[in-house]
Design a protein around this motif. Structure first.
Motif, short mmCIF file in Angstrom:
data_model
loop_
_atom_site.label_atom_id
_atom_site.label_comp_id
_atom_site.label_asym_id
_atom_site.label_seq_id
_atom_site.Cartn_x
_atom_site.Cartn_y
_atom_site.Cartn_z
N ASP A 260 5.45 6.62 60.06
CA ASP A 260 5.13 5.20 60.21
C ASP A 260 6.23 4.42 60.94
O ASP A 260 6.10 3.21 61.16
CB ASP A 260 4.84 4.56 58.84
CG ASP A 260 6.01 4.69 57.87
OD1 ASP A 260 6.99 5.40 58.21
OD2 ASP A 260 5.93 4.12 56.76
N GLU A 261 7.31 5.11 61.30
CA GLU A 261 8.40 4.46 62.02
C GLU A 261 8.61 5.04 63.42
O GLU A 261 9.47 4.56 64.17
CB GLU A 261 9.71 4.60 61.22
CG GLU A 261 9.67 3.97 59.84
CD GLU A 261 10.95 4.23 59.06
OE1 GLU A 261 11.99 4.48 59.70
OE2 GLU A 261 10.90 4.22 57.81
N GLN A 262 7.84 6.03 63.79
CA GLN A 262 8.06 6.72 65.07
C GLN A 262 7.65 5.82 66.24
O GLN A 262 6.48 5.52 66.43
CB GLN A 262 7.29 8.04 65.10
CG GLN A 262 7.84 9.07 64.14
CD GLN A 262 6.91 10.22 63.87
OE1 GLN A 262 5.88 10.37 64.52
NE2 GLN A 262 7.25 11.06 62.90
N SER A 263 8.64 5.41 67.00
CA SER A 263 8.44 4.53 68.15
C SER A 263 9.64 4.70 69.08
O SER A 263 10.69 5.19 68.65
CB SER A 263 8.34 3.07 67.70
OG SER A 263 9.61 2.64 67.18
N PRO A 264 9.50 4.30 70.34
CA PRO A 264 10.68 4.38 71.22
C PRO A 264 11.84 3.55 70.70
O PRO A 264 13.00 3.92 70.88
CB PRO A 264 10.15 3.87 72.57
CG PRO A 264 8.87 3.18 72.28
CD PRO A 264 8.32 3.84 71.07
N GLU A 265 11.53 2.42 70.04
CA GLU A 265 12.61 1.60 69.49
C GLU A 265 13.39 2.36 68.42
O GLU A 265 14.63 2.32 68.37
CB GLU A 265 12.03 0.30 68.89
CG GLU A 265 11.49 -0.68 69.89
CD GLU A 265 10.06 -0.35 70.35
OE1 GLU A 265 9.56 -1.02 71.27
OE2 GLU A 265 9.45 0.60 69.78
N ALA A 266 12.67 3.09 67.57
CA ALA A 266 13.32 3.87 66.52
C ALA A 266 14.14 5.02 67.10
O ALA A 266 15.23 5.33 66.61
CB ALA A 266 12.28 4.41 65.54
N GLU A 269 17.28 3.48 68.32
CA GLU A 269 18.14 3.10 67.19
C GLU A 269 18.86 4.32 66.60
O GLU A 269 19.96 4.21 66.06
CB GLU A 269 17.30 2.42 66.11
CG GLU A 269 16.85 1.02 66.49
CD GLU A 269 15.86 0.46 65.48
OE1 GLU A 269 15.65 1.12 64.43
OE2 GLU A 269 15.29 -0.61 65.74
#
Length: 304
Positions: A260-266, A269
């Protein structure tokens, strides 16, 4: 320990000049029977002549060794098959293959014709594939084989104007990595040599005083290390001017990001964790990466 090749048969491609000639002479001097392969073309792959290979054979025979010449174009499998068959007809086995043949067609990628990219790939990559394929079943049947790929710093690290050559030289490492896994139970060991030497491939790229330091013999010492009976396996040996080093491919331990947190932003980070070299490791096969990531995921599931 004395490194000898008595009773063994070696095929060296591109052996009419430069590194290949040096490898062939050294193998013969240490007891091997040698197939001296050379198409006899120019540095860019154009033309053909058997004279260079024949001259190397004459030199080996003058020193009391055994050798035959063959002008197979390594990019043509039927010609390679004929070369291997001649070795089998004469000596009954093939123990060593050094994939050394190569050409250069240097230009920036913007100016390079796709035909020049294709030809370099054909000679370096398919040449290595063709020669290896032609001896593979022989080596499996005799439960012994030593194969040396010729890679390059241009492939591993890049070099301006050599996108075709660099791609080819990196490709043979991928080829090596899988052959190591498939050949292990037959005692077929596959390694790679990354040479720096003063040959006709580099004669107009470096000043004379530098070329004098980059002797083919310094590289050949490494080549013979990679194809004798106690050779390593899956080793990249870099050699030039008396310097010897190894190149290894490592992967960091990395980090896990929940679904649920997998994104390019993550990913950004977590960049420092992704790049942390503190627990990097060399993977034995591609499956090792999958196992690592699944282990991370399962550990997260168990603690969630």
């Amino acid at each position: 320990m004395s490194v000898r090749f008595d009773g063994q048969v070696a095929i060296v491609t591109g052996a009419g000049n430069g590194l290949g000639k040096s490898h062939a002479l050294a193998l013969a001097a240490r007891g091997a029977k040698v197939v001296v392969n050379d198409l006899g073309g120019a540095r860019d792959g154009s033309g053909a002549s058997s004279e260079a290979a024949q001259e190397v054979v004459r030199e080996i025979e003058a020193n009391g060794g055994e050798a035959i010449a063959h002008g197979a174009n390594v990019a043509k499998y039927d010609e390679v098959q004929d070369m291997v068959q001649q070795a089998m007809d004469k000596w009954g086995r093939v123990d060593i293959l050094i994939n050394n043949a190569g050409i250069l067609r240097d230009k920036t990628f913007a100016k390079m014709e796709l035909a020049d990219f294709q030809l370099v790939m054909d000679v370096h990559v398919m040449g290595s594939v063709n020669c290896t394929k032609a001896v593979w079943e022989i080596m499996r049947a005799q439960n012994y084989g030593r194969i040396v790929m010729t890679t390059s710093s241009s492939g591993m690290y890049g070099n301006f104007g050599q996108s075709n050559y660099g791609a080819a030289k990196m490709a043979v490492l991928g080829f090596m990595n899988t052959l190591v896994l498939e050949g292990a139970k037959y005692d077929i060991r596959v390694n790679a040599l990354s040479p720096t030497a003063g040959t006709r491939m580099t004669e107009d790229l470096m000043p004379p005083e530098i070329l004098e330091m980059l002797t083919p013999e310094a590289v050949t010492a490494g080549a013979l290390t990679l194809c004798h009976k106690d050779a390593p396996n899956r080793f990249i040996l870099c050699a030039g001017a008396g310097g010897y080093a190894s190149t290894r491919l490592f992967e960091t331990a990395g980090t896990f990001i929940p679904a649920d947190e997998q994104s390019p932003e993550a990913v950004i980070e977590n960049w420092d964790k992704i790049c942390d070299q503190g627990a990097q490791a060399e993977l034995a096969s591609g499956a090792g990466q999958t196992e690592k990531f699944l282990t991370m995921a399962m550990a997260h599931t168990e603690t969630a």
